[in-house]
Write an enzyme that holds these catalytic residues in place. Structure first.
Site, PDB file in Angstrom:
ATOM      1  N   SER A 152       0.836  -1.197   0.000  1.00  0.00           N
ATOM      2  CA  SER A 152       0.000   0.000   0.000  1.00  0.00           C
ATOM      3  C   SER A 152       0.876   1.254   0.000  1.00  0.00           C
ATOM      4  O   SER A 152       1.784   1.375  -0.828  1.00  0.00           O
ATOM      5  CB  SER A 152      -0.936  -0.053   1.203  1.00  0.00           C
ATOM      6  OG  SER A 152      -1.974   0.869   1.069  1.00  0.00           O
ATOM      7  N   ASP A 317      -8.546  -6.422  -5.024  1.00  0.00           N
ATOM      8  CA  ASP A 317      -8.127  -5.104  -4.510  1.00  0.00           C
ATOM      9  C   ASP A 317      -8.584  -4.028  -5.493  1.00  0.00           C
ATOM     10  O   ASP A 317      -8.060  -3.926  -6.591  1.00  0.00           O
ATOM     11  CB  ASP A 317      -6.603  -5.084  -4.360  1.00  0.00           C
ATOM     12  CG  ASP A 317      -6.070  -3.766  -3.786  1.00  0.00           C
ATOM     13  OD1 ASP A 317      -6.869  -2.817  -3.595  1.00  0.00           O
ATOM     14  OD2 ASP A 317      -4.855  -3.700  -3.521  1.00  0.00           O
ATOM     15  N   HIS A 350      -8.031  -5.069  -0.654  1.00  0.00           N
ATOM     16  CA  HIS A 350      -6.727  -4.470  -0.441  1.00  0.00           C
ATOM     17  C   HIS A 350      -6.014  -5.065   0.782  1.00  0.00           C
ATOM     18  O   HIS A 350      -4.799  -5.234   0.784  1.00  0.00           O
ATOM     19  CB  HIS A 350      -6.902  -2.958  -0.266  1.00  0.00           C
ATOM     20  CG  HIS A 350      -5.618  -2.222  -0.062  1.00  0.00           C
ATOM     21  ND1 HIS A 350      -4.614  -2.222  -0.988  1.00  0.00           N
ATOM     22  CD2 HIS A 350      -5.170  -1.468   0.972  1.00  0.00           C
ATOM     23  CE1 HIS A 350      -3.600  -1.484  -0.542  1.00  0.00           C
ATOM     24  NE2 HIS A 350      -3.907  -1.031   0.655  1.00  0.00           N
TER      25      HIS A 350
END
Lengths: 374, 196
Positions: A152, A317, A350
């Site tokens: 991320s 995601d 995610h």
């Protein structure tokens, strides 16, 4: 490396000797960095791995959190017998600049006024975070990193490392990440920021010692948390099931389990996070666009790079979807870089990068071992 | 490590230290072999995620992707050799893929099953059914092979697109064989192509 060297170990702090020059043009003096290290730096300092945390992460990647006692946030990937292993690697993880877990951020005391910076804190960028990490590594005696690893926002920092300090990074592992923030990414962040700023307790950011804008920050977290999951995951976990009741209340209690879950996520988040830090870090992510910073062409960020890259995305995601990883792969191919990429199946959205992902571990392990033998 | 016979024939034409792109590299067996024996600088493209994970796990730079769509992302002349082993017949646009291979690389090495082999011909002639053979083991409705060709078809396509055949090898029963009546007698072919 001296085992009693105070620079190494859990829950460390350092104040940087020099002011940090920021992308905004401002400079920050007396920057403090909170960090942890695991394992031992070898004689030729060739086994150092920097782990970069995500938006609301911290430096406690593989050890119990000193306050909450919870295990580190990436113990599935980092730890004894894991792909990133303190028996083999010297591992460093630092709280980002602008954070609220010990590194200098808007909640820190401004040496000029003796009061918290609040909104007088300069707007920072992902590259500024990376510069602070580089200064930390200077302090630790680490010149070249075996790898920078992050998921991320941590992946954004890892990519930025390769662009800003190409000769200091032998490899980059970027998981569930992107080289820019999309309009949708920015939009969700703006919802969160507006929720915080609409809370009367926010008071222009000057709430320290008075009462934090917890209601606003909780709503920000709730909105963001949705983006970390997938529709498939939410449906499987909650569906339309009701929370502790047999029938709809015809009111606005948390009738649905998913509402109760999100409220809980919001409430527990405000206990550990500073609202102004949330504003500043989300802003740094929104400003992130590596192509824009390199003449509009992402490949330019990696021209002549000798760094090897491994990118991993997850099918469900939608925050940093596979298309964003592919965009990075395209740019790295155009730059003739060594890049590996795989999209892994996961229903978890995610958040998949933080969960049990044996294939991800296999890829990271093989990739790092190959870099180590080069 | 012993390679599949067509891969061994491909490996034989890759020079020492070459920059190599293997399209449809599977779990990276050929790239790993070439790295060990010819010290190549190798990259791979593979559609299957588990194969990509295996290849990366052995320290290869492999990207999950589709040759039909992703080759355009590679710069011209980035490689000495671009390999397409036993995959041409599964491409949506085989001729375009060959063109991309020779844009990206100075040489293209292509192996494919020969649909002109006598067993295939006999199966169709007498059986009246789509052939299922050693090199084409999957029945018509399940096969990924949508663009099968014979060796003569391939030569004609190469000529029509202005590419040059530098060399060719032919395999039958896992053994290399001569070029005589290859279109009838070879089960597989390995061609080395370059630009005109």
């Amino acid at each position: 490396m001296n085992a009693h060297d105070q620079r190494f170990g859990l829950d460390r702090r350092v104040t940087l000797a020099l002011p940090l020059a920021l992308d905004s043009g401002a400079a920050l003096a007396h920057v403090e960095i909170a960090y942890e290290s695991y394992g031992t730096l070898n004689a030729d300092a060739s086994n150092a791995i920097l782990i970069c945390h995500a938006l609301t992460g911290d430096q406690h990647v593989a050890a119990n959190h000193p306050r909450t006692g919870k295990p580190g946030w990436w113990t599935r990937l980092v730890g004894e017998g894991k792909p990133i292993d303190p028996a083999r690697h010297f591992i460093v993880c630092a709280n980002v600049l602008g954070g609220c877990m010990g590194s200098t951020g808007p909640g820190s005391t401004d040496p000029a006024t003796g009061k918290p910076y609040a909104m007088a804190f300069p707007v920072i960028t992902i590259r500024d975070m990376v510069r602070a990490q580089a200064a930390l590594l200077d302090h630790l005696g680490v010149g070249t990193l075996l790898a920078v690893v992050g998921g991320s926002m941590g992946g954004m920092q890892a990519l930025e490392w390769a662009a800003t300090y190409p000769t200091r990074v032998r490899s980059v592992v970027g998981i569930a990440t992107a080289a820019r923030h999309s309009a949708q990414n920015i939009a969700f962040h703006e919802v969160g920021r507006q929720a915080i700023m609409a809370d009367p307790n926010w008071a222009g950011g000057n709430y320290y010692g008075v009462g934090a804008p917890t209601a606003g920050l909780a709503v920000a977290r709730m909105a963001a948390h949705i983006t970390y999951l997938s529709e498939e995951g939410l449906t499987a976990k909650f569906g339309r099931r009701l929370q502790s009741r047999d029938a709809l209340s015809f009111g606005f209690d948390a009738d649905f389990q998913v509402e109760s879950y999100l409220r809980h996520q919001g409430l527990s988040f405000v206990e550990r996070f500073d609202a102004n830090s949330y504003l500043y870090i989300t802003r740094a992510m929104d400003y992130f666009d590596m192509a824009e910073a390199h003449g509009g062409r992402l490949a330019n960020a990696f021209t002549n790079t000798a760094t090897r890259f491994a990118l991993v995305s997850f099918t469900s995601d939608w925050l940093y979807p596979t298309s964003e990883s592919r965009r990075i792969v395209r740019a790295l191919n155009a730059a003739n870089a060594h890049v590996s990429f795989v999209e892994l199946e996961s229903p978890h959205g995610h958040d998949a990068f933080l969960l049990d992902a044996p294939e991800m571990n296999r890829v990271v392990d093989g990739f790092l071992r190959a870099v180590e033998t080069l | 490590m012993s390679l599949r016979p067509d891969l061994a024939a491909i490996a034989a034409v890759v020079p020492q230290g070459a920059r190599v792109l293997d399209i449809g590299c599977g779990d990276g067996a050929l790239l790993a072999e070439l790295r060990a024996t010819a010290a190549i600088d190798g990259r791979g493209i593979e559609l299957d995620a588990a194969d990509v994970a295996s290849a990366v796990g052995r320290g290869l730079s492999v990207v999950q992707g589709d040759a039909d769509t992703d080759l355009v992302d590679y710069p011209a002349d980035g490689f000495d050799v671009v390999i397409l082993s036993n995959t041409l017949q599964a491409m949506r646009a085989p001729a375009a893929v060959l063109g991309e291979m020779l844009r990206i690389g100075r040489r293209a090495v292509v192996s494919f099953p020969n649909f002109g082999h006598w067993r295939v011909r006999l199966a169709l002639l007498f059986g009246g059914r789509m052939p299922v053979t050693r090199t084409l083991p999957v029945s018509w409705h399940e096969t990924p092979n949508i663009h099968l060709c014979t060796i003569d078809d391939f030569r004609a396509t190469v000529a029509a697109h202005g590419f040059v055949i530098e060399s060719a090898a032919f395999l039958s029963g896992g053994q290399q064989r001569g070029g005589a009546f290859a279109n009838l007698l070879a089960e597989q072919a390995v061609f080395v192509l370059r630009r005109a």
